[in-house]
Design an enzyme around this catalytic site. Structure first.
Site, PDB file in Angstrom:
ATOM      1  N   GLY A   1       1.804   4.160   1.405  1.00 11.20           N
ATOM      2  CA  GLY A   1       2.534   4.085   2.679  1.00 11.20           C
ATOM      3  C   GLY A   1       2.683   2.645   3.147  1.00 11.20           C
ATOM      4  O   GLY A   1       1.715   1.905   3.155  1.00 11.20           O
ATOM      5  N   HIS A   2       3.897   2.226   3.457  1.00 11.16           N
ATOM      6  CA  HIS A   2       4.072   0.903   4.055  1.00 11.16           C
ATOM      7  C   HIS A   2       5.170   0.939   5.114  1.00 11.16           C
ATOM      8  O   HIS A   2       6.105   1.715   5.034  1.00 11.16           O
ATOM      9  CB  HIS A   2       4.343  -0.176   2.999  1.00 11.16           C
ATOM     10  CG  HIS A   2       5.366   0.195   1.974  1.00 11.16           C
ATOM     11  ND1 HIS A   2       5.116   1.042   0.917  1.00 11.16           N
ATOM     12  CD2 HIS A   2       6.660  -0.169   1.838  1.00 11.16           C
ATOM     13  CE1 HIS A   2       6.213   1.169   0.181  1.00 11.16           C
ATOM     14  NE2 HIS A   2       7.155   0.452   0.723  1.00 11.16           N
TER      15      HIS A   2
ATOM     16  N   LYS B   1      -0.515  -5.733   2.763  1.00  9.53           N
ATOM     17  CA  LYS B   1       0.372  -6.353   1.755  1.00  9.53           C
ATOM     18  C   LYS B   1       1.825  -6.310   2.213  1.00  9.53           C
ATOM     19  O   LYS B   1       2.579  -7.241   1.988  1.00  9.53           O
ATOM     20  CB  LYS B   1       0.260  -5.608   0.410  1.00  9.53           C
ATOM     21  CG  LYS B   1      -1.083  -5.766  -0.269  1.00  9.53           C
ATOM     22  CD  LYS B   1      -1.152  -4.964  -1.541  1.00  9.53           C
ATOM     23  CE  LYS B   1      -1.146  -3.477  -1.325  1.00  9.53           C
ATOM     24  NZ  LYS B   1      -2.291  -2.924  -0.607  1.00  9.53           N
TER      25      LYS B   1
ATOM     26  N   GLN C   1      -1.839  -0.296  -3.402  1.00  7.71           N
ATOM     27  CA  GLN C   1      -3.309  -0.104  -3.408  1.00  7.71           C
ATOM     28  C   GLN C   1      -4.038  -1.456  -3.536  1.00  7.71           C
ATOM     29  O   GLN C   1      -3.560  -2.431  -3.022  1.00  7.71           O
ATOM     30  CB  GLN C   1      -3.731   0.877  -4.516  1.00  7.71           C
ATOM     31  CG  GLN C   1      -3.298   2.324  -4.239  1.00  7.71           C
ATOM     32  CD  GLN C   1      -1.913   2.643  -4.755  1.00  7.71           C
ATOM     33  OE1 GLN C   1      -1.546   2.270  -5.845  1.00  7.71           O
ATOM     34  NE2 GLN C   1      -1.128   3.355  -3.969  1.00  7.71           N
TER      35      GLN C   1
ATOM     36  N   ASP D   1      -4.626  -1.131   1.880  1.00  6.22           N
ATOM     37  CA  ASP D   1      -4.490  -1.332   3.331  1.00  6.22           C
ATOM     38  C   ASP D   1      -4.865  -2.744   3.780  1.00  6.22           C
ATOM     39  O   ASP D   1      -5.354  -2.940   4.893  1.00  6.22           O
ATOM     40  CB  ASP D   1      -5.325  -0.300   4.124  1.00  6.22           C
ATOM     41  CG  ASP D   1      -4.990   1.124   3.714  1.00  6.22           C
ATOM     42  OD1 ASP D   1      -3.793   1.414   3.559  1.00  6.22           O
ATOM     43  OD2 ASP D   1      -5.919   1.920   3.519  1.00  6.22           O
TER      44      ASP D   1
HETATM   45  P1  IMP Z   1      -4.538   8.685  -5.363  1.00  5.09           P
HETATM   46  O1  IMP Z   1      -3.886   7.368  -5.600  1.00  5.09           O
HETATM   47  O2  IMP Z   1      -3.770   9.571  -4.428  1.00  5.09           O
HETATM   48  O3  IMP Z   1      -4.908   9.393  -6.632  1.00  5.09           O
HETATM   49  O4  IMP Z   1      -5.933   8.410  -4.613  1.00  5.09           O
HETATM   50  C1  IMP Z   1      -7.005   7.788  -5.278  1.00  5.09           C
HETATM   51  C2  IMP Z   1      -7.779   6.873  -4.344  1.00  5.09           C
HETATM   52  O5  IMP Z   1      -6.966   5.788  -3.961  1.00  5.09           O
HETATM   53  C3  IMP Z   1      -8.214   7.534  -3.036  1.00  5.09           C
HETATM   54  O6  IMP Z   1      -9.462   6.990  -2.650  1.00  5.09           O
HETATM   55  C4  IMP Z   1      -7.152   7.111  -2.045  1.00  5.09           C
HETATM   56  O7  IMP Z   1      -7.622   7.099  -0.718  1.00  5.09           O
HETATM   57  C5  IMP Z   1      -6.872   5.707  -2.543  1.00  5.09           C
HETATM   58  N1  IMP Z   1      -5.516   5.250  -2.202  1.00  5.09           N
HETATM   59  C6  IMP Z   1      -4.364   5.562  -2.818  1.00  5.09           C
HETATM   60  N2  IMP Z   1      -3.328   4.934  -2.257  1.00  5.09           N
HETATM   61  C7  IMP Z   1      -3.846   4.184  -1.259  1.00  5.09           C
HETATM   62  C8  IMP Z   1      -3.265   3.271  -0.315  1.00  5.09           C
HETATM   63  O8  IMP Z   1      -2.059   3.011  -0.294  1.00  5.09           O
HETATM   64  N3  IMP Z   1      -4.153   2.674   0.547  1.00  5.09           N
HETATM   65  C9  IMP Z   1      -5.500   2.917   0.523  1.00  5.09           C
HETATM   66  N4  IMP Z   1      -6.063   3.750  -0.340  1.00  5.09           N
HETATM   67  C10 IMP Z   1      -5.255   4.378  -1.226  1.00  5.09           C
END
Ligand code: IMP
Length: 455
Positions: free
Chosen positions: A39-40, A15, A229, A12
């Protein structure tokens, strides 16, 4: 020529906006890790497009690749492609044959495991998209690759091996009765996923990503690697276990797309930084202001009034609410030890600092310049999450900057950025060892001060 865009913090960082601003000069946009957890929002000609898997270049008429390091949910992929087509676009998206496929049981198991962990308050706070379980199967050599969807016999073999195991995992290990659920129904899965395979093949979407990209680069085309991420969510370099299951850091761009590391290293690597810090889900955050119940470990809603006010102010001004869930994000001051770690792991050649406008109007802006850990001063993040949680920030204070007409600032250029904000940015560049390439001063495309275009 390649440019890699990497999140320096916890995701977040904005990017998408930077990919958007620099992406105009790219011929090919590649995602190299993650899946539909990213999400973007892309804005083009006043129209807003919300995407979670398809690279943002799809809105801009680029060639887009989901690299072998990605995990692909075909249902999301085709939903997003159909939605773009309905809006008159003609997206060109290729999928690496070696990319792994997220199947419905991965999503169910993601939820089951989070529930089980929540009994001891140790859930990660995942996005629930099945990301972790899919990478687990990849590493466990029981996954299904995108290329295999297009080969019904192989797909059936794979599912016959794995589906009974997944059912047993849910029922016998976690004690959750999955009964007739379609997510664990071999025949239903076979029908649906061989259909996706047919579609991927008929639409000519499947590629050998490395070979495809090498050809494009040989032809003189420019490539942008779009990281999802952020560094502290990296499975190796992040705060394990509160991480995602892939490598957002720049090394992932080579492994996750099939080009050599020199191809990435000879290009530019831009670290995207939010001018403060936000976090979704659990895990340490030494510079956190106040807290968010349910996410901040041990937080029971009891914070000093001025911290609560400051956190609310930054959260409101920065729109720090989850795009999908609307959940408030945890917010805190910028963490410079984190940025030094990010710059080292990815080799940043430049920085794009977003949300500088969000901090406008504050009298004082603080940063954690270092940490104090049991009397020792640390300049970077300790390697274990437990030690990180024990770190106390050693703050530096900057004079705040006024709120100004940021669109005008973006038009005029870097010299128009308020002096105090520039002092803050230059301190950052110095500490991180990479120059400022861009400054985000608002959510719109026009609200970015471009100092350097890496292409
Ligand atoms: P996962 O990728 O769904 O397995 O989540 C693992 C961790 O990464 C969690 O803490 C999520 O909140 C974080 N996370 C995954 N994708 C994003 C993103 O696009 N932005 C912020 N945090 C993310």
């Amino acid at each position: 020529m390649t440019v890699t865009i990497v999140g320096s913090q916890l995701g977040d960082e904005g990017k998408g906006g930077i990919v958007d601003v620099y992406g105009d000069a790219a011929d090919v946009v590649v995602r190299y890790q993650g899946g539909d957890n990213a999400g973007h929002t892309v804005v083009r000609d006043g129209e807003e497009y919300k995407l979670s898997l398809v690279p943002s270049g799809a809105v801009r008429g680029k060639t887009n690749v989901l690299g072998n390091g990605c995990v692909v949910n075909p249902a999301t992929l085709f939903d997003e492609l159909d939605a773009l087509r309905e809006r008159g676009l003609d997206p060109d998206v290729r999928v690496a044959r070696r990319a792994h496929v997220i199947l419905p049981y991965h999503r169910v198991l993601d939820g089951i495991e989070e529930d089980a962990k929540s009994e001891t308050d140790s859930e990660v706070g995942t996005t629930g998209r099945g990301i972790g379980p899919t990478y687990e199967d990849k590493a466990g050599r029981r996954g299904v690759r995108a290329g295999e969807l297009a080969d019904p016999e192989i797909l059936r073999d794979r599912l016959e091996y794995v589906v009974p195991q997944k059912r047993a995992l849910a029922e016998d290990v976690f004690g959750v009765d999955v009964g007739e659920t379609e997510a664990f129904d071999l025949e239903a899965l076979y029908e649906e996923y061989s259909d996706y395979g047919r579609r991927l093949r008929e639409e000519g979407m499947l590629v050998d990503a490395g070979a495809f990209l090498a050809d494009r680069i040989d032809d003189g085309e420019t490539v942008m690697f779009e990281g999802a991420q952020g560094t502290v969510l990296d499975i190796d370099h992040g705060n394990y276990p509160y991480v995602t299951s892939s490598n957002p850091t720049a090394g992932g761009a080579a492994v996750g797309s099939g080009v050599g590391p020199a191809t990435v290293g000879d290009g530019e690597v831009v670290g995207v930084v939010k001018a403060y810090l936000s976090r979704v889900g659990s895990g340490p955050m030494p510079t956190e202001l106040a807290g968010v119940e349910g996410d901040t470990p041990g937080y029971d809603g009891d914070a000093a009034d001025h911290e609560e006010e400051l956190a609310d102010h930054i959260r409101e001004a920065g729109g720090e609410y989850g795009t999908v869930t609307g959940r408030p994000r945890r917010v805190g001051w910028l963490d410079v030890p984190m940025l030094r770690h990010a710059a080292r792991t990815s080799g940043f050649t430049g920085l794009a600092v977003n949300h500088v406008d969000t901090l406008a109007g504050l009298e004082e802006v603080k940063v954690a310049h270092a940490y104090d850990l049991d009397g020792e001063t640390l300049e970077t993040i300790p390697a274990t999450t437990e030690r990180w949680a024990d770190c106390e920030p050693v703050f530096r204070s900057f004079d705040g900057w006024q709120d100004v007409d940021w669109t005008a600032v973006a038009e005029t250029g870097y010299d128009a950025v308020p002096d105090n904000a520039r002092a803050y940015l230059e301190y950052l560049a110095e500490e991180v060892g990479a120059p400022i390439y861009a400054v985000g001063v608002g959510p719109d495309r026009e609200e970015t001060v471009i100092v350097e275009n890496p292409f």
